[in-house]
Design a protein around this motif. Sequence first.
Motif, short mmCIF file in Angstrom:
data_model
loop_
_atom_site.label_atom_id
_atom_site.label_comp_id
_atom_site.label_asym_id
_atom_site.label_seq_id
_atom_site.Cartn_x
_atom_site.Cartn_y
_atom_site.Cartn_z
N ASN A 186 44.07 54.44 35.92
CA ASN A 186 44.58 54.04 37.23
C ASN A 186 43.45 53.65 38.16
N GLY A 187 42.39 54.44 38.21
CA GLY A 187 41.27 54.10 39.08
C GLY A 187 40.67 52.74 38.75
N LEU A 188 40.49 52.46 37.46
CA LEU A 188 39.89 51.19 37.05
C LEU A 188 40.86 50.02 37.21
N SER A 189 42.16 50.30 37.21
CA SER A 189 43.15 49.21 37.29
C SER A 189 43.10 48.47 38.62
N PHE A 190 42.53 49.08 39.65
CA PHE A 190 42.48 48.41 40.95
C PHE A 190 41.47 47.27 40.97
N ILE A 191 40.66 47.13 39.92
CA ILE A 191 39.78 45.97 39.83
C ILE A 191 40.61 44.68 39.85
N ALA A 192 41.78 44.69 39.21
CA ALA A 192 42.61 43.48 39.10
C ALA A 192 43.11 42.99 40.46
N PRO A 193 43.75 43.82 41.30
CA PRO A 193 44.19 43.30 42.60
C PRO A 193 43.05 42.93 43.53
N ILE A 194 41.92 43.65 43.43
CA ILE A 194 40.77 43.29 44.26
C ILE A 194 40.26 41.91 43.87
N ALA A 249 50.53 38.68 42.12
CA ALA A 249 51.46 39.31 41.18
C ALA A 249 50.74 39.78 39.92
N ALA A 250 49.80 38.96 39.41
CA ALA A 250 49.06 39.35 38.21
C ALA A 250 48.22 40.60 38.47
N GLY A 251 47.55 40.66 39.62
CA GLY A 251 46.76 41.84 39.94
C GLY A 251 47.62 43.07 40.13
N GLN A 252 48.77 42.89 40.74
CA GLN A 252 49.65 44.03 41.00
C GLN A 252 50.24 44.61 39.72
N VAL A 253 50.54 43.78 38.72
CA VAL A 253 51.16 44.33 37.51
C VAL A 253 50.18 45.26 36.78
N VAL A 254 48.89 44.93 36.82
CA VAL A 254 47.89 45.81 36.20
C VAL A 254 47.76 47.10 37.01
N SER A 255 47.63 46.96 38.34
CA SER A 255 47.48 48.13 39.19
C SER A 255 48.72 49.02 39.16
N ASN A 256 49.91 48.39 39.17
CA ASN A 256 51.14 49.17 39.14
C ASN A 256 51.29 49.96 37.85
N THR A 257 50.82 49.38 36.73
CA THR A 257 50.85 50.12 35.46
C THR A 257 50.01 51.39 35.58
N GLY A 258 48.82 51.25 36.16
CA GLY A 258 47.99 52.43 36.37
C GLY A 258 48.61 53.43 37.32
N THR A 259 49.28 52.93 38.36
CA THR A 259 49.94 53.81 39.33
C THR A 259 51.02 54.65 38.65
N ALA A 270 55.89 47.26 35.33
CA ALA A 270 54.80 48.20 35.05
C ALA A 270 55.35 49.58 34.72
N ARG A 271 56.48 49.91 35.31
CA ARG A 271 57.10 51.21 35.05
C ARG A 271 57.61 51.31 33.62
N LEU A 272 57.90 50.17 32.99
CA LEU A 272 58.30 50.19 31.59
C LEU A 272 57.14 50.61 30.69
N VAL A 273 55.94 50.18 31.07
CA VAL A 273 54.76 50.41 30.23
C VAL A 273 54.05 51.71 30.61
N GLY A 274 53.85 51.92 31.93
CA GLY A 274 53.05 53.04 32.40
C GLY A 274 53.49 54.41 31.92
N PRO A 275 54.77 54.79 32.11
CA PRO A 275 55.18 56.12 31.66
C PRO A 275 55.05 56.32 30.16
N ALA A 276 55.37 55.27 29.37
CA ALA A 276 55.27 55.40 27.92
C ALA A 276 53.82 55.62 27.49
N VAL A 277 52.92 54.80 28.06
CA VAL A 277 51.50 54.95 27.73
C VAL A 277 50.98 56.30 28.21
N ALA A 278 51.40 56.70 29.42
CA ALA A 278 50.95 57.99 29.95
C ALA A 278 51.41 59.13 29.06
N GLY A 279 52.67 59.06 28.58
CA GLY A 279 53.17 60.11 27.70
C GLY A 279 52.35 60.23 26.43
#
Length: 477
Positions: free
Chosen positions: A201-209, A42-52, A177-186
């Motif tokens: 987003n590319g670097l965020s996959f380090i967390a789930p790996i 779950a911790a890895g996914q929240v980072v990756s999902n934010t990037g997604t 992650a959707r709460l944070v990602g769109p706001a940061v992306a904007g």
Amino acid sequence: MRTGPGADSAPAPSSTASEASEGPATTSMFSSLKNRNYRLFAAGQVVSNTGTWMQRIAQDWLVLTLTGSASAVGITVALQFLPMLLFGLYGGVLADRLPKRPLLLATQFAMAMTGIALAVLTLTGQVQVWHVYLIAFLLGLVTVIDNPARQTFVSEMVGPDQLANAVSLNSANFQSARLVGPAVAGVLITAVGSGYAFLFNGLSFIAPIAALLLMRTSELHRSVRTPRGKGQLREGLNYVSAHPELIWPIVLVGFVGTFGFNFPIWLSAFVDDVYHSGASTYGLLNTLMAVGSLAGALLAARRGTSRLRLMVGAAVVFGVLEVVAAFAPHFWIFAGLLVLIGMFGLTVNVTANSTVQMASDPAVRGRVMSLYMMVFVGGTPVGAPVFGWITDVYGPRIGFAAGGVLSFAGALLVGLMLARAGGLRLKVDLRRGRKHLDFVPRQPAAPEPAGGPDELRESRGGALESTGPAEKLTKVA
């Protein structure tokens, strides 16, 4: 729904895994997080999902900037989900055959590379719309394998007792992650351009790996891997066709996914054509939808059970809300309705997902979930270009309303078919203090003779349940 002894064909977990499991199922909202492996996941996914989510927003806005066309945004979305429509069932076969943790390590690395490639093209000023189309398609190819493997890996981490809770928390994770990602992306798009959102987003996959590498493999509830053989894809389809409690949730998410979830097209068009604003407003609208979706996911986690009538009712309300929002006269009314749309849309998705997973035999769960995801997101290549064209020609309001009407119609159809298959009828009682609308059996069920084909058996909770399809539907409805 499959319950009771013998419902799951997976072998019993090892003693270490048994000690790591959390005992009997609980109804607390975050009970799955007691499991160490699932906490890491779950911790890895929240980072990756934010990037997604950052990449989704940046990608849609980049295409709109390059082309000025809602149809082009629809084509991008369609290309990303087209591989699921074409090859989704094969991804499920691989998920049933191969060990899921190494498979997920490979898919997460491949997805990281797509984000970094798009970042390099954008930051160097070389990006063209066909680059975005190509990378969206490649990302879709990886998702064909990643999605069923990730969905079914949840049961290996938490076991059957916590599966419904973990599915709901996965959705809550994605929506957080959707709460944070769109706001940061904007903010990033406005300040420095889309390229840095792709890079994050590319670097965020380090967390789930890292999370997958740190898991204790001895504590996983390993399921039986399906050996290589002929006819496995057909076997999965035959399994689903024999179980109405699987067919109709999949049909419903197909309707909703194809017609009702074209938000990248509608929201980008509303921001550009109706409200004449920019990327920050687009990010805000996505964030407001995420607030509602997160609320829906947490409520589902707290319930801990999946009911088909809840799924159908939420889909009906979801369709109605989309039609109402389409003709909202003011921006903040539209924005407020998006919160409710997010909540009811997520309720449909989570309820259908957990129902299908819990009703599936572990030996074919990968193929069942690949069919589920193929129908849910694979309908997007059909719906997105069509609704992109409708939005371009007739305007965002008509496009949004059309999606709501079709979602509503699909929910009514599935509700009627479920009631018919389960031997139920709609009872209307307008008297004070009574339940005004309810599904009840058409006729009182006669007891089956002992040893009959629909012999009753004890479920885990001690309640009696029939093994026949109609009785299963009556119980889960």
